[in-house]
Design a protein around this motif. Sequence first.
Motif, PDB file in Angstrom:
ATOM      1  N   GLN A 150       0.815  -1.213   0.000  1.00 20.52           N
ATOM      2  CA  GLN A 150       0.000   0.000   0.000  1.00 20.52           C
ATOM      3  C   GLN A 150       0.853   1.270   0.000  1.00 20.52           C
ATOM      4  O   GLN A 150       0.548   2.230  -0.708  1.00 20.52           O
ATOM      5  N   HIS A 154       1.167   4.174  -3.018  1.00 18.71           N
ATOM      6  CA  HIS A 154       1.135   5.610  -2.712  1.00 18.71           C
ATOM      7  C   HIS A 154       2.337   6.321  -3.333  1.00 18.71           C
ATOM      8  O   HIS A 154       2.186   7.375  -3.969  1.00 18.71           O
ATOM      9  N   LYS A 158       2.786   9.190  -6.651  1.00 16.54           N
ATOM     10  CA  LYS A 158       3.527  10.452  -6.583  1.00 16.54           C
ATOM     11  C   LYS A 158       4.521  10.558  -7.738  1.00 16.54           C
ATOM     12  O   LYS A 158       4.644  11.612  -8.377  1.00 16.54           O
ATOM     13  N   LYS A 171      -7.240  11.084 -10.660  1.00 21.03           N
ATOM     14  CA  LYS A 171      -8.280  10.240 -10.066  1.00 21.03           C
ATOM     15  C   LYS A 171      -8.234   8.811 -10.586  1.00 21.03           C
ATOM     16  O   LYS A 171      -8.841   7.912 -10.000  1.00 21.03           O
ATOM     17  N   SER A 174      -5.639   5.177  -7.784  1.00 18.38           N
ATOM     18  CA  SER A 174      -6.106   5.295  -6.397  1.00 18.38           C
ATOM     19  C   SER A 174      -4.930   5.312  -5.426  1.00 18.38           C
ATOM     20  O   SER A 174      -3.839   4.799  -5.719  1.00 18.38           O
ATOM     21  N   ASP A 175      -5.173   5.869  -4.260  1.00 15.05           N
ATOM     22  CA  ASP A 175      -4.152   5.935  -3.210  1.00 15.05           C
ATOM     23  C   ASP A 175      -4.676   5.235  -1.963  1.00 15.05           C
ATOM     24  O   ASP A 175      -5.565   5.743  -1.282  1.00 15.05           O
ATOM     25  N   LEU A 177      -3.398   4.966   0.876  1.00 11.72           N
ATOM     26  CA  LEU A 177      -3.149   5.728   2.100  1.00 11.72           C
ATOM     27  C   LEU A 177      -4.201   6.806   2.310  1.00 11.72           C
ATOM     28  O   LEU A 177      -4.245   7.429   3.373  1.00 11.72           O
ATOM     29  N   ASN A 178      -5.062   7.000   1.321  1.00 11.07           N
ATOM     30  CA  ASN A 178      -6.251   7.847   1.472  1.00 11.07           C
ATOM     31  C   ASN A 178      -7.496   6.980   1.669  1.00 11.07           C
ATOM     32  O   ASN A 178      -8.616   7.420   1.418  1.00 11.07           O
ATOM     33  N   ASN A 179      -7.274   5.751   2.091  1.00 14.69           N
ATOM     34  CA  ASN A 179      -8.331   4.781   2.415  1.00 14.69           C
ATOM     35  C   ASN A 179      -9.066   4.245   1.193  1.00 14.69           C
ATOM     36  O   ASN A 179     -10.196   3.772   1.290  1.00 14.69           O
ATOM     37  N   SER A 180      -8.422   4.292   0.040  1.00 10.85           N
ATOM     38  CA  SER A 180      -9.008   3.664  -1.149  1.00 10.85           C
ATOM     39  C   SER A 180      -8.688   2.171  -1.148  1.00 10.85           C
ATOM     40  O   SER A 180      -7.605   1.753  -0.715  1.00 10.85           O
ATOM     41  N   ASP A 237     -13.313  -0.353   1.208  1.00  6.83           N
ATOM     42  CA  ASP A 237     -12.299   0.698   1.224  1.00  6.83           C
ATOM     43  C   ASP A 237     -10.968   0.140   1.722  1.00  6.83           C
ATOM     44  O   ASP A 237     -10.800  -1.080   1.866  1.00  6.83           O
TER      45      ASP A 237
END
Length: 272
Positions: A150, A154, A158, A171, A174-175, A177-180, A237
Amino acid sequence: MVLLFLIKFSTSLPSAPIMTKSELKDFLDEKVLQYNTFDFIESDPVQIPHLFSQKEDIEIAGFLSATIAWGNRTMIIKNSHRMMDLMGNAPYDFVMSHSENELDQLESFVHRTFNGGDLSSFIRSLKHIYTNHGGLEAVFSKHQEAHSMQKSIHEFKKIFFEIPHQYRTQKHISDPLNNSAAKRINMYLRWMIRQDNKGVDFGIWKTISTASLSCPLDVHSGNVARKLGLLTRKQNDGKAVAELDSQLRKLDSIDPVKYDFALFGLGVFEGF
């Protein structure tokens, strides 16, 4: 035995599984064997990277196909083939050698909210990764952790968007670490990393352990996991992925994501 299990589950509440841990493992292992076969390919987007033999072609074809893998599966496959056609069925060569005029020819592409501008941005970012970061495998392997990819996903996002791009294109990666749940990226990593000689997953990335992979969680696998008592969280999620991962690693700590075949097959093909 499996039929008995299904009868028992069909009369039980989703939150109240009857199987013992041993029975559950046997049941899911049997379903993995049933669905992790070459026949699975013909109805799945993984067929797109199977068109190629060169490592980089497989990586890029798989990445782009996984990126648009939401919605109707027939349309996903059709539009993935169209992407390959637009790149002359030579994805790595196109990524590394494209002209601006050739990128302009991608403008007509659309799959739901992923359009030609997004595809052009992805091509530019992929060239950046192969030119300046050693390729897709190198980027994903750099930040891997013992039992998780995960953070790696992330960091990949970047790097992927560190060159100029349309903001809207972000979009489409997905990331976690943003709870996706990051379903499509986790599916892609399964394709590239798992190697079991069954003919579905490629296993061409040798620097990342299968023990680090996460289940590509979607509505189908999530619903089946809840019925089997593997998942209690209602949302699909990042937290749900972590919960499901912890349960699947108890069944197989070395290759937990193989159970994606079982959960997906039960949900999509059997309506479990």
